[in-house]
Motif scaffolding. Structure first.
Motif, mmCIF file in Angstrom:
data_model
loop_
_atom_site.group_PDB
_atom_site.id
_atom_site.type_symbol
_atom_site.label_atom_id
_atom_site.label_comp_id
_atom_site.label_asym_id
_atom_site.label_seq_id
_atom_site.Cartn_x
_atom_site.Cartn_y
_atom_site.Cartn_z
ATOM 1 N N ARG A 1 20.113 75.956 40.467
ATOM 2 C CA ARG A 1 19.292 74.865 40.836
ATOM 3 C C ARG A 1 19.129 74.849 42.633
ATOM 4 O O ARG A 1 18.283 74.477 43.072
ATOM 5 N N ASP A 2 20.484 74.921 43.245
ATOM 6 C CA ASP A 2 20.746 74.881 44.632
ATOM 7 C C ASP A 2 19.883 76.012 45.190
ATOM 8 O O ASP A 2 19.197 75.812 46.015
ATOM 9 N N PRO B 1 22.513 69.419 48.375
ATOM 10 C CA PRO B 1 23.148 70.895 48.264
ATOM 11 C C PRO B 1 24.522 70.596 48.134
ATOM 12 O O PRO B 1 25.170 69.845 48.428
ATOM 13 N N LEU B 2 25.060 71.753 47.425
ATOM 14 C CA LEU B 2 26.341 72.041 47.039
ATOM 15 C C LEU B 2 27.263 72.331 48.320
ATOM 16 O O LEU B 2 26.429 73.063 49.416
ATOM 17 N N LYS B 3 28.253 71.588 48.474
ATOM 18 C CA LYS B 3 29.355 72.104 49.410
ATOM 19 C C LYS B 3 29.850 73.462 49.210
ATOM 20 O O LYS B 3 29.540 74.053 48.109
ATOM 21 N N PRO B 4 30.110 74.217 50.229
ATOM 22 C CA PRO B 4 30.690 75.560 50.317
ATOM 23 C C PRO B 4 31.867 75.758 49.324
ATOM 24 O O PRO B 4 31.884 76.856 48.511
ATOM 25 N N THR B 5 32.565 74.734 48.906
ATOM 26 C CA THR B 5 33.646 74.912 47.919
ATOM 27 C C THR B 5 33.333 74.667 46.287
ATOM 28 O O THR B 5 33.753 74.779 45.438
ATOM 29 N N GLN C 1 20.516 70.417 54.831
ATOM 30 C CA GLN C 1 21.612 71.229 54.907
ATOM 31 C C GLN C 1 22.950 70.759 54.923
ATOM 32 O O GLN C 1 23.124 69.546 55.608
ATOM 33 N N HIS C 2 23.989 71.255 54.417
ATOM 34 C CA HIS C 2 25.575 70.428 54.245
ATOM 35 C C HIS C 2 25.995 70.691 55.863
ATOM 36 O O HIS C 2 25.883 71.930 56.479
#
Length: 121
Positions: free
Chosen positions: A6-7, A116-120, A34-35
């Motif tokens: 989805r992201d 948005p998802l965080k990188p982790t 953006q994160h």
């Protein structure tokens, strides 16, 4: 066929909207989310027109929305702080704005984007 997250799908749609705005004869607003770090995100106007009277909603996430009613010029941005919790069912960031100042008859617009998802994540 490889599944698209989805992201990733939201990022692709963002890029397409920005490219479409840049190719248009009429300047418009195109958003990018953006994160930045921790629970901070940057909402940027990647278009060629100012977004007037901007409001941001963060679904049922915990966080801090930017102050409502701000104008965001091309290249400008707002900081959005939002955190998903175990009970979060609505992680959509909703941006509303007008394409003209109040009283000028500017049309209202809405843009939706999952946080948005965080990188982790």
């Amino acid at each position: 066929m490889k599944a698209v997250s989805r992201d990733t799908a939201a990022e692709l749609l963002e890029r397409r909207e920005i490219e479409t705005e840049r190719q248009s004869d009429e300047p418009g607003v195109a958003w990018r989310l953006q994160h930045l770090s921790a629970d901070a995100y940057q909402l940027s106007n990647a278009g060629r027109a100012t977004a007037y009277d901007v409001t941001v909603e963060i679904g049922d996430m915990v966080g801090v929305r930017p102050m409502s009613g701000q104008d965001v010029p091309p290249g400008g941005s707002l900081k959005v702080v939002a955190e998903r919790k175990p009970y979060t069912r609505d992680d959509v960031v909703t941006v509303n704005w007008a394409d003209g100042r109040a009283g000028d008859g500017g049309q209202r617009h809405t843009w939706l984007r999952p946080l948005p998802l965080k990188p982790t994540e």
